[in-house]
Scaffold this motif. Structure first.
Motif, mmCIF file in Angstrom:
data_model
loop_
_atom_site.group_PDB
_atom_site.id
_atom_site.type_symbol
_atom_site.label_atom_id
_atom_site.label_comp_id
_atom_site.label_asym_id
_atom_site.label_seq_id
_atom_site.Cartn_x
_atom_site.Cartn_y
_atom_site.Cartn_z
ATOM 1 N N TRP A 25 49.475 -26.002 88.335
ATOM 2 C CA TRP A 25 49.015 -26.832 89.376
ATOM 3 C C TRP A 25 47.994 -27.812 88.563
ATOM 4 C CZ3 TRP A 25 43.555 -26.995 90.020
ATOM 5 C CH2 TRP A 25 43.253 -27.961 91.145
ATOM 6 N N SER A 26 47.507 -27.171 87.631
ATOM 7 C CA SER A 26 46.495 -28.032 86.787
ATOM 8 C C SER A 26 47.268 -29.058 85.766
ATOM 9 C CB SER A 26 45.505 -27.205 85.885
ATOM 10 O OG SER A 26 46.117 -26.230 84.954
ATOM 11 N N ALA A 27 48.375 -28.612 85.330
ATOM 12 C CA ALA A 27 49.257 -29.517 84.482
ATOM 13 C C ALA A 27 49.941 -30.806 85.132
ATOM 14 C CB ALA A 27 50.278 -28.629 83.827
ATOM 15 N N ARG A 28 50.007 -30.478 86.417
ATOM 16 C CA ARG A 28 50.394 -31.556 87.355
ATOM 17 C C ARG A 28 49.781 -32.932 87.388
ATOM 18 N NH1 ARG A 28 52.023 -29.360 93.024
ATOM 19 N NH2 ARG A 28 52.670 -31.384 93.202
ATOM 20 N N ARG A 29 50.576 -33.797 87.792
ATOM 21 C CA ARG A 29 50.010 -35.441 87.922
ATOM 22 C C ARG A 29 50.536 -35.759 89.378
ATOM 23 N NH1 ARG A 29 48.008 -33.486 84.311
ATOM 24 N NH2 ARG A 29 47.915 -34.280 82.065
ATOM 25 N N PHE A 30 49.204 -36.564 90.058
ATOM 26 C CA PHE A 30 49.511 -36.829 91.146
ATOM 27 C C PHE A 30 49.450 -38.481 91.115
ATOM 28 C CE2 PHE A 30 47.988 -32.657 90.846
ATOM 29 C CZ PHE A 30 48.675 -31.890 91.759
ATOM 30 N N THR A 31 50.233 -39.212 92.132
ATOM 31 C CA THR A 31 50.333 -40.458 92.142
ATOM 32 C C THR A 31 50.072 -40.881 93.622
ATOM 33 O OG1 THR A 31 52.028 -40.574 90.169
ATOM 34 C CG2 THR A 31 51.910 -42.342 91.724
ATOM 35 N N GLY A 32 49.169 -42.033 93.465
ATOM 36 C CA GLY A 32 49.029 -42.792 94.865
ATOM 37 C C GLY A 32 49.335 -44.208 94.808
ATOM 38 N N ARG A 33 49.993 -44.784 95.751
ATOM 39 C CA ARG A 33 50.290 -46.106 95.712
ATOM 40 C C ARG A 33 49.566 -47.079 96.750
ATOM 41 N NH1 ARG A 33 54.380 -42.976 94.191
ATOM 42 N NH2 ARG A 33 55.542 -43.522 92.237
ATOM 43 N N ALA A 34 49.532 -48.053 96.364
ATOM 44 C CA ALA A 34 48.859 -49.398 97.466
ATOM 45 C C ALA A 34 49.686 -50.631 97.077
ATOM 46 C CB ALA A 34 47.528 -49.583 97.140
ATOM 47 N N THR A 42 47.623 -42.668 88.833
ATOM 48 C CA THR A 42 48.098 -41.442 88.382
ATOM 49 C C THR A 42 46.587 -40.731 88.252
ATOM 50 O OG1 THR A 42 50.145 -42.172 87.674
ATOM 51 C CG2 THR A 42 49.320 -39.828 87.147
ATOM 52 N N THR A 43 46.502 -39.416 88.562
ATOM 53 C CA THR A 43 45.177 -38.636 88.452
ATOM 54 C C THR A 43 45.966 -37.010 88.186
ATOM 55 O OG1 THR A 43 45.161 -37.750 90.662
ATOM 56 C CG2 THR A 43 43.938 -39.617 90.078
ATOM 57 N N ASP A 44 45.254 -36.496 87.294
ATOM 58 C CA ASP A 44 45.253 -35.013 87.154
ATOM 59 C C ASP A 44 45.054 -34.314 88.302
ATOM 60 O OD1 ASP A 44 42.630 -34.667 86.814
ATOM 61 O OD2 ASP A 44 42.771 -34.525 84.673
ATOM 62 N N ALA A 73 42.220 -47.750 97.035
ATOM 63 C CA ALA A 73 43.242 -46.912 97.841
ATOM 64 C C ALA A 73 44.100 -46.213 97.202
ATOM 65 C CB ALA A 73 43.920 -47.957 98.848
ATOM 66 N N ALA A 74 44.805 -46.733 96.046
ATOM 67 C CA ALA A 74 45.647 -45.961 95.301
ATOM 68 C C ALA A 74 45.107 -44.674 94.579
ATOM 69 C CB ALA A 74 46.248 -47.031 94.224
ATOM 70 N N GLU A 79 44.077 -38.797 94.498
ATOM 71 C CA GLU A 79 43.409 -37.535 94.575
ATOM 72 C C GLU A 79 43.518 -36.930 95.811
ATOM 73 O OE1 GLU A 79 39.273 -39.858 92.655
ATOM 74 O OE2 GLU A 79 39.496 -39.893 94.808
ATOM 75 N N ARG A 80 43.838 -37.371 96.871
ATOM 76 C CA ARG A 80 44.225 -36.496 98.008
ATOM 77 C C ARG A 80 45.550 -35.843 97.893
ATOM 78 N NH1 ARG A 80 42.844 -41.191 102.621
ATOM 79 N NH2 ARG A 80 40.475 -40.956 102.733
ATOM 80 N N ALA A 81 46.449 -36.434 97.118
ATOM 81 C CA ALA A 81 47.767 -35.321 96.802
ATOM 82 C C ALA A 81 47.337 -34.352 96.150
ATOM 83 C CB ALA A 81 48.812 -36.570 95.958
ATOM 84 N N ALA A 82 46.333 -34.508 94.935
ATOM 85 C CA ALA A 82 45.857 -33.367 93.964
ATOM 86 C C ALA A 82 45.290 -32.342 94.865
ATOM 87 C CB ALA A 82 44.924 -34.111 93.216
ATOM 88 N N GLU A 83 44.498 -32.785 96.181
ATOM 89 C CA GLU A 83 43.693 -32.018 96.917
ATOM 90 C C GLU A 83 44.671 -31.108 97.787
ATOM 91 O OE1 GLU A 83 40.701 -34.394 99.264
ATOM 92 O OE2 GLU A 83 39.791 -34.843 97.279
ATOM 93 N N ALA A 84 45.719 -31.795 98.254
ATOM 94 C CA ALA A 84 46.571 -31.153 99.062
ATOM 95 C C ALA A 84 47.327 -30.237 98.448
ATOM 96 C CB ALA A 84 47.519 -32.223 99.809
ATOM 97 N N ALA A 85 47.694 -30.286 97.102
ATOM 98 C CA ALA A 85 48.317 -29.326 96.394
ATOM 99 C C ALA A 85 47.589 -28.151 95.911
ATOM 100 C CB ALA A 85 49.086 -30.098 95.086
ATOM 101 N N ARG A 86 46.109 -28.408 95.760
ATOM 102 C CA ARG A 86 45.301 -27.307 95.676
ATOM 103 C C ARG A 86 45.013 -26.651 96.822
ATOM 104 N NH1 ARG A 86 39.868 -29.717 95.109
ATOM 105 N NH2 ARG A 86 40.211 -29.312 97.746
ATOM 106 N N ASP A 87 45.204 -27.082 98.017
ATOM 107 C CA ASP A 87 45.018 -26.551 99.194
ATOM 108 C C ASP A 87 46.254 -25.522 99.560
ATOM 109 O OD1 ASP A 87 42.253 -27.491 99.459
ATOM 110 O OD2 ASP A 87 43.112 -29.055 101.064
#
Length: 93
Positions: A25-34, A42-44, A73-74, A79-87
């Motif tokens: 999980w910590s090595a993944r990257r998460f993307t948000g678009r707007a 892209t966040t870690d 927004a992006a 960040e929300r995608a990262a939180e969802a993966a953590r959850d």
């Protein structure tokens, strides 16, 4: 004694699996678009911004305030995608 050893081995195996899942999980990257996908953040796994891509069309057609809102927004979506993966990884958190 054999039962205690079996329990200990199971605990160790569970801890290893958890450690591997956290490392993955910590090595993944998460993307948000707007802005219809023209702005991409892209966040870690911790939500640290790693990359921000803004299409020239977004720069040209959005004023500074709207561009800032779309960038934000992006980032929030990433960040929300990262939180969802953590959850998913730690549902009892």
């Amino acid at each position: 004694m054999e039962e205690a050893m079996a329990r200990l081995e199971e605990l160790i195996a569970t801890a290893r699996r958890a450690e591997e899942a956290v490392a993955e999980w910590s090595a993944r990257r998460f993307t948000g678009r707007a802005d219809e996908g023209r702005i991409e953040a892209t966040t870690d796994a911790l939500g640290v911004l790693l990359d921000l891509r803004i299409h020239p069309l977004s720069r040209a057609r959005l004023d500074a305030r709207r561009l800032a809102d779309e960038i934000t927004a992006a980032i929030v979506r990433a960040e929300r995608a990262a939180e969802a993966a953590r959850d998913e990884l730690m549902p009892d958190r």
